[in-house]
Design a protein around this motif. Sequence first.
Motif, short mmCIF file in Angstrom:
data_model
loop_
_atom_site.label_atom_id
_atom_site.label_comp_id
_atom_site.label_asym_id
_atom_site.label_seq_id
_atom_site.Cartn_x
_atom_site.Cartn_y
_atom_site.Cartn_z
N LEU A 73 0.71 -1.19 -0.07
CA LEU A 73 0.24 -0.06 -0.12
C LEU A 73 1.08 1.27 -0.16
N ASP A 74 2.05 1.53 0.48
CA ASP A 74 2.85 2.37 0.38
C ASP A 74 4.21 2.25 -0.52
N HIS A 75 4.91 1.34 -0.18
CA HIS A 75 6.15 1.08 -0.91
C HIS A 75 6.18 0.17 -1.89
N LYS A 76 6.99 0.24 -3.07
CA LYS A 76 6.97 -0.80 -4.06
C LYS A 76 7.59 -2.16 -3.55
N LEU A 77 7.15 -3.06 -3.88
CA LEU A 77 7.86 -4.55 -3.53
C LEU A 77 9.04 -4.52 -4.22
N ILE A 78 9.11 -4.04 -5.36
CA ILE A 78 10.33 -4.01 -6.21
C ILE A 78 11.32 -3.25 -5.65
N SER A 79 11.81 -3.59 -4.52
CA SER A 79 12.94 -2.72 -3.99
C SER A 79 13.74 -3.73 -3.03
N ASP A 80 14.79 -3.12 -2.73
CA ASP A 80 15.85 -4.23 -1.61
C ASP A 80 14.84 -4.53 -0.55
N LYS A 81 14.31 -3.46 -0.03
CA LYS A 81 13.27 -3.54 1.16
C LYS A 81 12.29 -4.71 1.04
N GLY A 82 11.69 -4.45 -0.05
CA GLY A 82 10.59 -5.47 -0.79
C GLY A 82 11.04 -6.68 -0.78
N LEU A 83 12.44 -7.12 -1.39
CA LEU A 83 12.80 -8.48 -1.53
C LEU A 83 13.30 -8.92 -0.30
N ALA A 84 13.91 -8.30 0.68
CA ALA A 84 14.23 -8.58 2.05
C ALA A 84 12.87 -9.28 2.67
N PHE A 85 11.87 -8.43 2.69
CA PHE A 85 10.49 -8.80 3.26
C PHE A 85 10.17 -10.07 2.60
N LEU A 86 9.97 -10.34 1.24
CA LEU A 86 9.65 -11.61 0.55
C LEU A 86 10.53 -12.61 1.07
N ASP A 87 11.99 -12.27 1.06
CA ASP A 87 12.98 -13.24 1.48
C ASP A 87 12.63 -14.15 3.06
N GLU A 88 12.19 -12.99 3.80
CA GLU A 88 11.87 -13.42 5.26
C GLU A 88 10.66 -14.19 5.12
N LEU A 89 9.55 -13.96 4.31
CA LEU A 89 8.55 -14.68 4.48
C LEU A 89 8.67 -16.45 3.82
N GLN A 90 9.65 -16.20 2.68
CA GLN A 90 10.08 -17.75 2.30
C GLN A 90 10.97 -18.59 3.12
N ASN A 91 11.82 -17.63 4.07
CA ASN A 91 12.62 -18.33 4.89
C ASN A 91 11.80 -18.96 6.18
N GLN A 92 10.84 -18.36 6.19
CA GLN A 92 10.10 -18.87 7.54
C GLN A 92 8.97 -20.03 7.23
N ASP A 93 9.29 -20.31 5.82
CA ASP A 93 8.32 -21.60 4.95
C ASP A 93 6.95 -21.21 5.22
N THR A 241 -0.26 -20.69 0.26
CA THR A 241 0.63 -21.27 1.40
C THR A 241 -0.09 -22.55 1.99
N GLU A 242 0.25 -23.59 2.48
CA GLU A 242 -0.06 -24.57 2.89
C GLU A 242 -0.73 -24.50 4.41
N LYS A 250 -1.32 -13.05 9.47
CA LYS A 250 -1.01 -12.30 10.56
C LYS A 250 0.51 -12.29 10.54
N LEU A 251 1.13 -13.20 10.33
CA LEU A 251 2.67 -13.28 10.08
C LEU A 251 3.01 -12.38 8.93
N ILE A 252 2.47 -12.20 7.94
CA ILE A 252 2.79 -11.44 6.85
C ILE A 252 2.66 -10.15 7.23
N LEU A 253 1.59 -9.74 7.84
CA LEU A 253 1.39 -8.19 8.30
C LEU A 253 2.39 -7.81 9.20
N GLU A 254 2.72 -8.72 10.27
CA GLU A 254 3.80 -8.54 11.25
C GLU A 254 5.20 -8.34 10.46
#
Lengths: 410, 225
Positions: A73-93, A241-242, A250-254
């Motif tokens: 809603l505010d920042h583009k996901l296509i950015s270093d911050k965005g990738l770090a965010f998505l990376d964290e999500l994947q790392n948490q399975d 997600t499975e 909740k996890l994504i929002l956090e």
Amino acid sequence: MGVCVRNLKLLKYSFSNVALHLYRNIQYILTLSLSIILISFAFITFFGLNSAYDACNRVLSAGMKNSGTIRSLDHKLISDKGLAFLDELQNQDIIDSFGSSDLRGNDILTDLVDTQRGHTQNYGYELSKVLEVLTMNPALFNFCNINIDEGERISNLDFSDESLIYLYLGHAYKNKVELGKTYQSNYNTSYKVAGFLGKDSQWINPNIALLFDSAKPTYNLDYAVIMLIKYPNTDSIFFNTEDNFEETRKLILEAAKAHGFTVAVGSLQTVYDTASTDNEILADYIKQLTGIVLLSSIIIMSCLSTVMIYYNKAQYGIFLAVGFSEQDIIKMLVFEMLLKILLSLMLAFPIARFLSINWFAGAETSFINDIMWDKTFPIVLAVAFLVTLVSWIIPITIFKKTPVTKMIMR
Amino acid sequence: MIKLSNITKTYKADGVETNALKGINLTIDSGEMTAIVGTSGSGKTTLLNIIGAMDTASSGQYTFNEIRVTELNKNKFREFRKDNISFVFQHFELMTMYDVYANVEMPLIARDVPRRERKKIISQCLEKLQIADLASKYPNHLSGGQQQRVAIARALAADTKVLLADEPTGALDNNTSNTLMKVFNEIRDLGKTVIIVTHDMNIARQCKRIIKIDDGIITESIEKS
């Protein structure tokens, strides 16, 4: 033989009658045409909704109940911050697959752009050097069970080199692009053609979650270019997600909050449920509208038919006086009726088709045009016959109850 | 032979009953040319319609040769009309969208007559009525007398035993009327029963028998020697 000749002559008399009084019959034909057009669109809407629901049901029942969209809603996901965010999500399975549809200008994959031109899914973006790609991570590609006709299976591909992006191309590219061809970009990234998809391969449209009432349920992938990347680079991402969706949400929002993002996370199921309620209300309105159209058509056409019977009563009287039977006259009326239905259909369907093609020209809604021919046409044809038959009950009853002497009487 | 015994006809409209025929007793022999005369509303057309099986009697007995017409069901009644009766109307009642040939052909189509035979019969009828040259013309382009000849040719084509004519000269001038009456006499000479309803005594006098009807009752039957 004699009866056959009589029927043919009756058919001829009917046709002459319609042709001779065409200016009177035109009102009838126009009413029937209008009602055919309206009913066509009512049925198209019904089937359109059902088709979208069916697709969604398939999606949900296929395990995508835990699917949804992440929208920044505010920042583009296509950015270093965005990738770090998505990376964290994947790392948490939490999330095992990502995907999105993307448009990009491309100077490297020129032969793909040339083949795709005129066949993109996003209507109106057919710019000369824009390539439409579906970006998805390997997990989503696997999840969607997309058929590979030729080339490497995804399990055999090596994703360790992050500068190499694998491409799976639609069937249309099969004889135009060499398997294994590698394209080198200026940004130290290369693209390799890993395989070709089977003809008429389909992929669930992720936008269906947002556009339940009009979205095309599936894409044909014949002209698709699928880019296998870890993270899709658009602001709206389709994910799966499975795990329990609410917990995942909740996890994504956090996680987003921790990275300084505000994201909206939508569940396919929630959108589906909301859209279902909205569409049920819409369907009720359409049902009522269809009822009103049918009833009005029957009343108007009954009146017009009754007027025509009165207008032609002298003629029918003469037919009876010279030896034709009531059944012969009713046969004539049926032939007239069939001719009027035919003329009405010849008028109404091209108009309905023309309107449908223009109104539903977009790739998202063009499937509605197919619904018109595949499902609507036979039903509307039956409804047209039914409406016409019902509208003739009163006139034919009046005809049967009128004595010959009164028919001929001036 | 046509035999009517105590025929009545009552119409009901807006709760009011009107007795159009009040016990008609009448016998008409085969090959006879009969005129039914009367003032307007006397019941002459109603009588003609009952004889022609275009309408049913309220009570009484109608016998045609050995057929008890009043006892026929709807389908047999229509079959009886088709097999035995032809009509000529005051206003000709031709189909204006079809040419003369097609108009005369209609009763033959209704009777499932084969095409070759139809052609032959139509040709004979048109010749008989001296209108063979009008076969391809449309009724609207013909004079009143010519139109009535076409209507008679149509009636003749059906080859029924009885020809009923309701005011056949009503829309024609005197000369044309007299010429048409000669045609009716010729048809009678072919052995057909001709019944003409008219209010014109000059026309009636050209028939062998005159039946006068007044207020639904036969008041007089005059037979020429």
